[in-house]
Design an enzyme around this catalytic site. Structure first.
Site, PDB file in Angstrom:
ATOM      1  N   ASP A  95       1.018  -1.406  -0.279  1.00 29.55           N
ATOM      2  CA  ASP A  95       0.268   0.059   0.456  1.00 29.55           C
ATOM      3  C   ASP A  95       1.312   0.958  -0.007  1.00 29.55           C
ATOM      4  O   ASP A  95       2.038   1.374   1.044  1.00 29.55           O
ATOM      5  CB  ASP A  95      -0.993  -0.326   1.382  1.00 29.55           C
ATOM      6  CG  ASP A  95      -2.060   0.534   1.532  1.00 29.55           C
ATOM      7  OD1 ASP A  95      -1.588   2.046   0.828  1.00 29.55           O
ATOM      8  OD2 ASP A  95      -3.032   0.744   1.215  1.00 29.55           O
ATOM      9  N   ASP A 117      -7.123   5.854  -8.318  1.00 27.29           N
ATOM     10  CA  ASP A 117      -8.615   5.600  -7.580  1.00 27.29           C
ATOM     11  C   ASP A 117      -9.139   6.436  -6.815  1.00 27.29           C
ATOM     12  O   ASP A 117      -8.861   7.522  -6.367  1.00 27.29           O
ATOM     13  CB  ASP A 117      -8.975   4.571  -6.345  1.00 27.29           C
ATOM     14  CG  ASP A 117      -8.152   2.747  -7.001  1.00 27.29           C
ATOM     15  OD1 ASP A 117      -8.516   3.087  -8.070  1.00 27.29           O
ATOM     16  OD2 ASP A 117      -8.365   2.010  -5.959  1.00 27.29           O
ATOM     17  N   LYS A 121     -16.008   9.646  -1.764  1.00 24.75           N
ATOM     18  CA  LYS A 121     -16.629  10.623  -0.418  1.00 24.75           C
ATOM     19  C   LYS A 121     -14.993  11.098   0.125  1.00 24.75           C
ATOM     20  O   LYS A 121     -14.076  11.085   0.509  1.00 24.75           O
ATOM     21  CB  LYS A 121     -16.976   9.542   0.272  1.00 24.75           C
ATOM     22  CG  LYS A 121     -17.726   8.664  -0.112  1.00 24.75           C
ATOM     23  CD  LYS A 121     -18.802   7.591   1.181  1.00 24.75           C
ATOM     24  CE  LYS A 121     -19.686   6.657   0.022  1.00 24.75           C
ATOM     25  NZ  LYS A 121     -19.567   4.940   0.510  1.00 24.75           N
ATOM     26  N   THR A 192      -1.899   4.363 -20.476  1.00 20.75           N
ATOM     27  CA  THR A 192      -2.204   3.046 -19.355  1.00 20.75           C
ATOM     28  C   THR A 192      -3.469   1.959 -20.231  1.00 20.75           C
ATOM     29  O   THR A 192      -4.167   2.769 -20.768  1.00 20.75           O
ATOM     30  CB  THR A 192      -2.234   3.819 -18.222  1.00 20.75           C
ATOM     31  OG1 THR A 192      -3.609   3.917 -18.550  1.00 20.75           O
ATOM     32  CG2 THR A 192      -1.438   5.019 -17.916  1.00 20.75           C
TER      33      THR A 192
END
Ligand code: SAM
Length: 214
Positions: A95, A117, A121, A192
């Site tokens: 990560d 990503d 929210k 990509t």
């Protein structure tokens, strides 16, 4: 990215010469691992590795490291690298929140963020790879003249990223909201997987380049 658990992917990662799953052990030692002093360029969220494999094949005098959180996704990149055996390409399964544990101060020259990503929210804003908290991490591991290059189709994420870069004290060296029609910024562009998909749907691609030049 839709995530399908691939049985055995984790084990492949643990046992492959091109993948590192405990990168803390290599902090500050990446030039030793590549066996040269060539610049190090990182892609965070490398997915199936199309972009970074193409760059590594084109630029043998640059060392590339693709970082990806999920073994099941990274598996495809690793399978491709098993065939290509590019000497200047490695992967880390981790990560990116922990990226400062994997790289020493100023150890890398460039960071690519491609179609990261969006975490739509507000309460998840800190997880976006272009949040100010991530720019602070990039500040630590990038050389003084290093830069971040970010591409996305998501206009909200792009506007957020522009303001976060500036808020974090970075300079925006180049910005476009339609990369494929920008003669200068599209020169040498490598698409990509997500970029190919979105641009085939007619979506414009945004790109920013940020550095700490004053
Ligand atoms: N960069 C590829 C492209 O443009 O085709 C894949 C884009 S995909 C939408 C985002 C990728 O980033 C996914 O593979 C996801 O698992 C990875 N990712 C997201 N957050 C991450 C993080 N914090 N650390 C490492 N990888 C991450």
């Amino acid at each position: 990215m839709r995530l399908r658990n691939v049985p055995g992917a984790r084990e492949v990662m643990e046992d492959n010469a091109y993948v590192f799953t405990r990168p803390e052990a290599n902090k500050g030692k990446w030039h030793e691992i590549f066996g040269n002093s060539n610049p190090i360029h990182i892609e965070i969220g490398t997915g199936k590795g199309k972009f970074i494999s193409a760059l590594a094949a084109l630029n043998p005098h640059i060392n590339y490291i693709g970082i990806e959180k999920y073994s099941s996704v990274l598996l495809r990149a690793v399978e491709k690298q098993n065939e290509l055996q590019l000497l200047n390409l490695r992967f880390i399964r981790m990560d990116a929140e922990n990226i400062c544990e994997a790289f020493g101060k100023e150890e890398a020259e460039r960071i690519y963020l491609n179609f990261s990503d969006p975490w739509p929210k507000d309460r998840h804003a800190k997880r976006r790879l272009t949040a100010r908290q991530f720019f602070a991490r990039y500040d630590e591991i990038l050389s003084k003249d290093g830069r971040v290059e970010f591409k996305t189709d998501n206009l909200d994420l792009f506007e957020f990223s522009l303001s976060e870069a500036e808020e974090a004290g970075w300079t925006l060296d180049a910005v476009t909201r339609d990369l494929h029609h920008d003669e200068i910024m599209s020169a040498g562009n490598i698409m990509t997987e997500y970029e190919e998909r979105f641009s085939s749907e007619g979506k414009p691609i945004c790109k920013l380049v940020a550095s700490r030049k004053k």
